[in-house]
Design a protein around this motif. Structure first.
Motif, PDB file in Angstrom:
ATOM      1  N   PRO A 158      19.481   5.345 130.488  1.00 31.89           N
ATOM      2  CA  PRO A 158      18.123   5.540 131.598  1.00 31.89           C
ATOM      3  C   PRO A 158      17.072   6.801 131.356  1.00 31.89           C
ATOM      4  O   PRO A 158      16.365   6.692 132.003  1.00 31.89           O
ATOM      5  N   PHE A 159      17.430   7.782 130.518  1.00 28.04           N
ATOM      6  CA  PHE A 159      16.565   8.601 130.522  1.00 28.04           C
ATOM      7  C   PHE A 159      15.403   8.575 129.282  1.00 28.04           C
ATOM      8  O   PHE A 159      14.709   9.613 129.213  1.00 28.04           O
ATOM      9  N   SER A 160      15.909   7.757 128.543  1.00 34.10           N
ATOM     10  CA  SER A 160      14.908   7.615 127.407  1.00 34.10           C
ATOM     11  C   SER A 160      13.675   7.206 127.600  1.00 34.10           C
ATOM     12  O   SER A 160      13.261   6.177 128.613  1.00 34.10           O
ATOM     13  N   GLY A 161      12.760   7.832 127.019  1.00 33.14           N
ATOM     14  CA  GLY A 161      11.126   7.674 127.642  1.00 33.14           C
ATOM     15  C   GLY A 161      10.838   8.480 128.511  1.00 33.14           C
ATOM     16  O   GLY A 161       9.294   8.372 129.160  1.00 33.14           O
ATOM     17  N   PHE A 162      11.412   9.132 129.473  1.00 34.59           N
ATOM     18  CA  PHE A 162      11.018  10.052 130.603  1.00 34.59           C
ATOM     19  C   PHE A 162      10.818  11.301 130.110  1.00 34.59           C
ATOM     20  O   PHE A 162      11.615  11.924 129.247  1.00 34.59           O
ATOM     21  N   ASP A 163       9.690  12.171 130.623  1.00 29.92           N
ATOM     22  CA  ASP A 163       9.530  13.540 130.122  1.00 29.92           C
ATOM     23  C   ASP A 163      10.711  14.210 131.061  1.00 29.92           C
ATOM     24  O   ASP A 163      11.182  13.659 132.118  1.00 29.92           O
ATOM     25  N   PRO A 164      10.738  15.515 130.780  1.00 30.07           N
ATOM     26  CA  PRO A 164      12.026  16.192 131.381  1.00 30.07           C
ATOM     27  C   PRO A 164      11.656  16.319 132.928  1.00 30.07           C
ATOM     28  O   PRO A 164      12.805  16.066 133.831  1.00 30.07           O
ATOM     29  N   VAL A 165      10.507  16.459 133.510  1.00 32.64           N
ATOM     30  CA  VAL A 165      10.308  16.287 134.928  1.00 32.64           C
ATOM     31  C   VAL A 165      10.832  14.867 135.441  1.00 32.64           C
ATOM     32  O   VAL A 165      11.463  15.019 136.439  1.00 32.64           O
ATOM     33  N   ASN A 166      10.189  13.900 135.060  1.00 35.03           N
ATOM     34  CA  ASN A 166      10.809  12.499 135.385  1.00 35.03           C
ATOM     35  C   ASN A 166      11.991  12.271 135.270  1.00 35.03           C
ATOM     36  O   ASN A 166      12.870  11.375 136.249  1.00 35.03           O
ATOM     37  N   ALA A 167      12.533  12.639 134.280  1.00 34.87           N
ATOM     38  CA  ALA A 167      14.333  12.450 133.979  1.00 34.87           C
ATOM     39  C   ALA A 167      14.986  12.920 135.005  1.00 34.87           C
ATOM     40  O   ALA A 167      15.871  12.491 135.523  1.00 34.87           O
ATOM     41  N   GLU A 168      14.677  14.360 135.196  1.00 40.70           N
ATOM     42  CA  GLU A 168      15.336  15.070 136.661  1.00 40.70           C
ATOM     43  C   GLU A 168      15.041  14.159 137.902  1.00 40.70           C
ATOM     44  O   GLU A 168      15.982  14.046 138.354  1.00 40.70           O
ATOM     45  N   ILE A 169      13.918  13.743 138.094  1.00 37.47           N
ATOM     46  CA  ILE A 169      13.793  12.876 139.212  1.00 37.47           C
ATOM     47  C   ILE A 169      14.599  11.834 139.498  1.00 37.47           C
ATOM     48  O   ILE A 169      15.420  11.292 140.299  1.00 37.47           O
TER      49      ILE A 169
END
Lengths: 309, 431
Positions: A158-169
């Motif tokens: 699920p976290f691939s492709g998200f920047d750290p901020v959005n991955a956290e969201i």
């Protein structure tokens, strides 16, 4: 009570076995992490649960029933390879995908409004996907996955492709969905997220399960009588007196204070941590003492390496 | 399930219809069609351009042999000086000169020494018509020379109008062949175009979903078969929409063009001309139009149009699912385009001999029958043959769809290297 129960799932492709008699139980309301190196068979298992492909043998139960097409609407799936129609408008597309999952148009519209407001993306409604950045498209994809409030959510990386901020969201949203009662199954390579989020993990390697259990149980069973301590450099010599039951595994100068040493110790089975602590306190100043619990990453590497040997 | 397929059809239809290329093609199609039609009509009229042929008759035997008509204007010139006549003809860029030398009016030597003078090679139809007229005239003269009275000779001339009758004794119209050929050829070509254009669109749409990677999301909600059928039917509806719009636009443009250029419809014009001969011909043309069973033709057209499309687009969908990009499709396109092209070219053979063995067999095989049977249908094909061909087409459609669905189901999840035929065969066997 288990939401998903997979029993002896086997799937062979023409040349190789993807899953060799795999059984998993996913407890209702938990986050289940499916781990494993590339090509281990994770995606195959996920596709079988999604009824995209059929297993050669074995059975799956969903909420006590044998898995059937009617369960599709109770599963939300975000594949590793994300994709949306590039030249379709965001809103239209989300409505279409929601309706395919059996939602009414009206219901889908209301719920989409909620999520679009929540992610502050309401202005994207009439944009085409090709006008959005990759991260933006991922958010849309996430919404589309969870919109119909399925009992089971499956996220492949699920976290691939998200920047750290959005991955956290996204991470917070996934935990939020679990708190609302959803069961979550996800596969990932990101061990830190496993550590933070999962209640239960299953490690698959080379089409077989090599490790399966609650995170706490696994960690407990992987404890290795190791302790991390920090002492003054001049007291190091005193450790010699303890060599009958303590061995030094590593020895590094402390990052902050040059005159201190960070050590990793292992004690023999016949003593308890209190004994070690008492003995250490006789040496001199003790700045730090903690049991070293292996990270999931270390456990993962250990098990995968083992199977390579 | 029905609801899901409806959703897929709707999306497929709406996204395609809203596309710029659809709008452009819908508007340009009829313009192009009318344009091509106009160019052909124009070329035909240029070709028909009135020819002026000079008759240089030294024998004075052929005074009334060459009569001017719509196409050719004959000018008799005094036989004084051929050189100045040639100059004159060149100056006026006339078509040519018929030179009939004197030869002491010896009929046989005249026959062998008639000349046609021109810079360009004259068209065969012109020379043939001139030769026939000279031959008829010379024969008449000879008959008189041989003792037949000129009265008898003129009474002996007849015109033959062969009637076309079938074995049941029903009169067939002599014009019907041309109209049937036109209807057969046009419907065959339309079906061919439709299969190609919309079949390839289905293929593209499959590839698009695969390269967008949305396919996995979709098939976690719907069955691959539903998705494939939804796509095929959606595209078919787009095609029918375009076809309907074309028909409407074309007729609007035609009637506009007719009004603008002040053309009258042929029947009015012909009737106004009112030479009895033309009038007859017009009536027989109309009569032959009435003889054709248009209900049958339109019904069969819709059936073979859709049947052929459905069969082929299932195959196109299978190709799309097997590859990652359109450039990889070439290798797999051949087995599909080959029967289409064979059907198209054998269509000409079929038009010439609509009930021959080639026509019969190709109109039974489902891969070629939509085009070939449509080309045959205007020529009174026995009902049992039409029904049999339709049944085969339906069976063929069901079988190819099942086959295509097997390839599709596996293919859409395969990325990376282009599969070989043997791999595709394995997909079919294992799924």
């Amino acid at each position: 009570m288990n939401l998903i129960q997979a029993k002896n799932i086997t799937k062979k492709y023409q040349t190789k076995t993807a899953l060799d008699s795999i059984s998993i139980d996913v407890e209702r309301g938990s986050i289940f992490g499916l781990l494993g190196p590339n090509g281990a068979g994770k995606t195959t298992l996920i596709r079988i649960i999604n009824q995209i492909i059929a297993a050669d043998s074995g059975e799956i139960f969903f909420d006590g029933d044998k898995l059937q097409p009617k369960h599709i609407s109770q599963i939300g799936y975000m594949p590793e390879e994300r994709g949306l129609y590039k030249n379709m408008k965001v809103g239209e597309q989300a409505l279409y995908l929601a309706q395919l999952k059996g939602m009414s148009k009206q219901d889908a519209r209301t719920k989409l409004k909620y999520w679009f407001d929540k992610f502050e993306i309401s202005t994207w409604w009439d944009k085409k996907i090709q006008e959005l950045s990759k991260g933006m498209a991922q958010k849309v994809q996430f919404i589309v996955t969870v919109l119909h409030e399925p009992k089971l959510l499956i996220f492949d990386e699920p976290f691939s492709g998200f920047d750290p901020v959005n991955a956290e969201i996204i991470k917070d949203e996934i935990i939020g969905l679990k708190d609302k009662g959803a069961t979550i199954l996800f596969s990932t390579h990101r061990m830190e997220s496993v550590e933070e989020m999962c209640d239960h993990i299953c490690l698959i390697d080379d089409s077989k399960i090599v490790l399966d259990g609650k995170i706490s149980d696994i960690k407990r069973s992987h404890r290795d009588n190791q302790y991390e301590i920090t002492i003054n450099e001049e007291d190091f010599i005193g450790l010699d007196n303890l060599k009958d039951f303590v061995s030094v595994l590593s020895n590094k100068p402390n990052r902050n204070f040059k005159d201190q040493l960070d050590l990793t110790l292992r004690i023999t089975n016949n003593i308890v941590p209190q004994d070690l602590l008492k003995s250490l306190m006789t040496l001199g100043e003790l700045h730090h003492f903690t049991e070293k619990i292996p990270s999931i990453n270390e456990i993962f590497i250990k098990h995968v390496e083992k199977s390579f040997e | 399930m029905a609801n899901i397929i409806k959703l897929i059809i709707e999306r497929e239809y709406m996204t395609k219809v809203r596309r710029k290329s659809f709008v452009v093609m819908t508007v340009l199609g009829p313009l192009l069609f009318v344009g091509v039609f106009g160019i052909i009509a124009f070329l035909a009229s240029v070709n028909k351009d009135n020819k002026t042929i000079v008759v240089y008759d030294e024998t004075s035997l052929f005074v009334d042999t060459f009569k001017s008509d719509d196409e050719t204007n004959y000018i008799y010139v005094p036989t004084t000086d051929i050189i100045s006549v040639i100059d004159d003809v060149k100056k006026n860029s006339y078509y040519g000169i018929i030179h009939i030398p004197f030869k002491y009016n010896n009929i046989d030597s005249i026959a062998s020494s008639v000349e046609f003078l021109s810079d360009d090679t004259p068209s065969i139809s012109v020379t043939r018509s001139i030769e026939n007229r000279i031959k008829d005239k010379i024969r008449d003269v000879k008959l008189v020379e041989l003792g037949t009275s000129s009265d008898i000779v003129s009474k002996a001339s007849v015109t033959v109008n062969m009637r076309y009758v079938n074995y049941n004794g029903e009169l067939k119209n002599s014009d019907i062949g041309g109209i049937q050929i036109a209807i057969g050829a046009i419907s065959g070509i339309l079906i061919y175009m439709f299969i190609f254009i919309y079949g390839v669109q289905v293929m593209r749409s499959v590839i698009e979903e695969k390269t967008n990677r949305i396919i996995e999301v979709i098939i976690s909600s719907v069955k691959p078969f539903e998705l494939m059928m939804g796509k095929i039917i959606g595209s078919a509806l787009v095609g029918l929409t375009q076809f309907t719009l074309w028909t409407i636009f074309s007729s609007v443009i035609f009637s506009f063009a007719k009004g603008y250029f002040g053309l009258e419809s042929p029947s009015e014009q012909m009737l106004a001309d009112s030479t009895p001969e033309i009038n007859n011909r017009m009536q027989s043309l109309l009569a032959s139009l009435f003889e054709i069973d248009f209900t049958l033709i339109i019904g069969a057209f819709l059936f073979f149009f859709l049947g052929g499309y459905l069969l082929y687009s299932a195959l196109f969908a299978a190709i799309g699912s097997a590859v990652d990009s359109e450039t990889d499709t070439q290798q797999f396109m051949l087995p599909i385009t080959l029967p289409l092209i064979i059907a198209m070219y054998s269509g000409f053979m079929v038009l010439e001999n609509p009930n021959g063995p080639v026509a019969f067999w190709l109109s039974m095989i489902p891969l070629t029958s939509p085009i070939v049977m449509m080309a045959r249908i205007p020529f009174d094909v026995p009902t049992w043959e039409i029904v049999l061909s339709m049944v085969f087409l339906i069976i063929g459609f069901v079988l190819t769809t099942l086959l295509a669905a097997k390839i599709y189901r596996t293919g859409i999840l395969m990325y990376g290297k282009k599969p070989t035929y043997s791999e595709i065969w394995k997909w079919i066997r294992h799924s």
